[in-house]
Write an enzyme that holds these catalytic residues in place. Structure first.
Site, short mmCIF file in Angstrom:
data_model
loop_
_atom_site.label_atom_id
_atom_site.label_comp_id
_atom_site.label_asym_id
_atom_site.label_seq_id
_atom_site.Cartn_x
_atom_site.Cartn_y
_atom_site.Cartn_z
N ARG A 232 0.85 -1.20 0.00
CA ARG A 232 0.00 0.00 0.00
C ARG A 232 0.88 1.25 0.00
O ARG A 232 2.09 1.16 0.03
CB ARG A 232 -0.88 -0.02 1.23
CG ARG A 232 -0.12 -0.38 2.53
CD ARG A 232 -0.76 0.11 3.78
NE ARG A 232 -0.69 1.56 3.86
CZ ARG A 232 0.38 2.27 4.20
NH1 ARG A 232 1.52 1.65 4.48
NH2 ARG A 232 0.34 3.58 4.23
N ASP B 9 -2.26 10.77 -1.76
CA ASP B 9 -2.49 9.70 -2.74
C ASP B 9 -2.75 10.26 -4.12
O ASP B 9 -2.54 9.58 -5.12
CB ASP B 9 -3.67 8.84 -2.28
CG ASP B 9 -3.22 7.98 -1.12
OD1 ASP B 9 -3.10 8.52 0.00
OD2 ASP B 9 -2.94 6.78 -1.34
N ASN C 282 -5.94 12.34 0.61
CA ASN C 282 -5.09 11.58 1.52
C ASN C 282 -5.98 10.78 2.46
O ASN C 282 -7.21 10.93 2.45
CB ASN C 282 -4.15 12.51 2.29
CG ASN C 282 -3.02 11.74 2.96
OD1 ASN C 282 -2.34 10.95 2.33
ND2 ASN C 282 -2.85 11.95 4.26
N LYS C 283 -5.34 9.91 3.27
CA LYS C 283 -6.10 9.04 4.15
C LYS C 283 -7.20 9.79 4.89
O LYS C 283 -6.97 10.90 5.38
CB LYS C 283 -5.14 8.39 5.15
CG LYS C 283 -5.74 7.35 6.07
CD LYS C 283 -6.55 6.27 5.35
CE LYS C 283 -5.75 5.60 4.29
NZ LYS C 283 -6.54 4.72 3.40
C1 LIG Z 1 2.53 8.71 0.86
S1 LIG Z 1 1.60 7.36 0.40
C2 LIG Z 1 0.92 6.99 1.91
C3 LIG Z 1 -0.52 7.26 1.84
O1 LIG Z 1 -1.15 6.05 1.47
C4 LIG Z 1 -2.09 5.74 2.47
O2 LIG Z 1 -3.20 5.15 1.95
P1 LIG Z 1 -3.34 3.53 2.01
O3 LIG Z 1 -2.79 3.09 3.33
O4 LIG Z 1 -4.81 3.33 1.84
O5 LIG Z 1 -2.53 3.05 0.84
C5 LIG Z 1 -2.40 7.08 3.07
O6 LIG Z 1 -3.25 7.83 2.26
C6 LIG Z 1 -1.05 7.69 3.14
O7 LIG Z 1 -1.02 9.04 3.31
#
Ligand SMILES: CSC[C@H]1O[C@H](OP(=O)(O)O)[C@H](O)[C@@H]1O
Length: 383
Positions: A71, A260, A270-271
């Site tokens: 991820r 993202d 973003n998250k």
């Molecule tokens: C800098 S990429 C990390 C970014 O990815 C995460 O999402 P996920 O865990 O769903 O892939 C999250 O948005 C982070 O900020």
């Protein structure tokens, strides 16, 4: 009288280590006698166990991406590129592989970028008269190049981000709040926002890293705490809902998050939980800083409303991560709203830190100028 808003800060982090313990590589390509494979550190099993997943074909990699075994936007780009190389080397249909990989998760633009970059290399090789094997080798070379570039970008973002923190928070001793996970587990290098915190730590300027647990999949509690502990950072975990009281107590000097997808106007996906932090930061006059490589900027997406926000299963909210129905957090059948990301408008973003430098205030022109400095032009625009 003690400040009634003072947060009862408990030093729950281990003493800073003199020697950091390196994180197991999140992803690597291996040429085995029976053929090439992509080896992933299964992030769903962290921090309890460091288990590696071996992907021998594209469907296995797509499943790993969909279930967040692998991820984080920059690493998804690298994984997508290696996935295409795996298809090419193993003689699968590369165009079909590209479709499957690019659509495995919709929000992180890096995934589509990495797939397109590897596919372009494959098509260019064939156009130049290369045979299948040579085209596959060219595809793998493109994936390796992206992997290297992402590692280099991490280093440069850490430098630019530390310099920005020193400017924004004179005197050092930064108390930084971060959300989700943005370290080596999302990158070919040390990551994005967490790479900046790591640089501050190595410079002796990180007084505290506040780590949002980041419901529902707990990337903060499970992954950022894992990385911070191995790096010897002075970190403290908190529930997402406790962040407000830290701001109110004046315990946060800056917020550092990843991204993202960044739209052309500077809107940041973003998250989920990032937008409320941006509002809190603005209300409490705290810098809200986004750290992301230029491959996360998508000029084809004009604004935040144009970003597709991944909606994930409500079961991630109603069941404890990894335990399934054996540990329901809500009555069976409870409906849950579970967007994986939210959108922060550019006016709430103090600065965006990329490998090419910093844009602040965030403007479309400033962002475009930063991206134009990338060697391959701005990712999506160059392919
Ligand atoms: C800098 S990429 C990390 C970014 O990815 C995460 O999402 P996920 O865990 O769903 O892939 C999250 O948005 C982070 O900020």
């Amino acid at each position: 009288m003690a400040d009634q808003h003072a947060a009862p800060v408990t030093a729950s982090a281990p003493l800073s280590r003199t020697e950091a313990v390196p994180v197991v590589p999140a992803l690597r390509w291996e040429d085995l006698p029976e053929g090439p494979v992509i080896v992933l550190l299964d992030q769903r099993r962290l921090p309890a166990a460091e288990v590696e997943l071996v992907c021998t074909d594209v469907p296995a990699l797509v499943e790993a991406i969909r279930t967040l075994a692998v991820r984080g936007a920059p690493l998804l780009g690298v994984a997508g590129a290696y996935g295409l190389a795996l298809a090419a080397v193993r003689g699968f249909d590369v165009d079909e592989a590209a479709e499957l990989l690019a659509h495995a998760r919709p929000t992180a633009v890096n995934l589509a970028y990495g797939v397109r970059r590897a596919l372009s290399a494959h098509h260019a090789a064939l156009k130049d008269g290369a045979g299948a094997q040579e085209a596959a080798a060219a595809t793998l070379a493109a994936a390796r190049a992206l992997h290297r570039e992402d590692a280099e970008a991490s280093e440069r973002m850490a430098e630019h981000g530390l310099a920005l923190l020193q400017e924004l928070v004179p005197g050092g001793g930064f108390r930084v709040l971060t959300h989700c996970n943005t370290g080596a587990l999302v990158s070919g290098g040390e990551g994005t926002a967490l790479a900046v915190a790591g640089a501050a730590h190595r410079a002796g300027e990180l007084r505290r890293l506040w780590v949002d647990e980041t419901r529902p999949l707990l990337q903060g509690a499970r992954l950022t705490a894992y990385e911070a502990a191995r790096a010897g950072m002075p970190y403290t975990l908190l529930t997402d809902s406790a962040a407000g009281s830290l701001f109110s107590a004046g315990e946060v000097d800056a917020v550092l998050v990843g991204a993202d997808r960044i739209a052309a106007d500077g809107s940041v996906a973003n998250k989920v939980g990032s937008y409320p932090l941006a509002v809190l930061a603005r209300y409490h006059h705290v810098p809200f800083v986004v750290v992301a490589p230029t491959t996360t900027v998508d000029p084809r997406t004009p604004d935040g409303a144009s970003i597709e926000v991944e909606q994930r299963s409500g079961l991630e909210v109603t069941e404890f991560p990894g335990s399934g129905a054996s540990a329901p957090l809500a009555p069976l059948g409870t409906q849950a709203y579970n967007p994986a990301f939210d959108i922060t408008p550019p006016e709430l973003v103090t600065a965006i830190v990329t490998e090419n430098g910093v844009v602040s205030p965030v403007t479309e022109e400033g962002l475009a100028e930063l991206c134009a400095r990338s060697r391959s032009g701005n990712g999506m625009m160059s392919i």
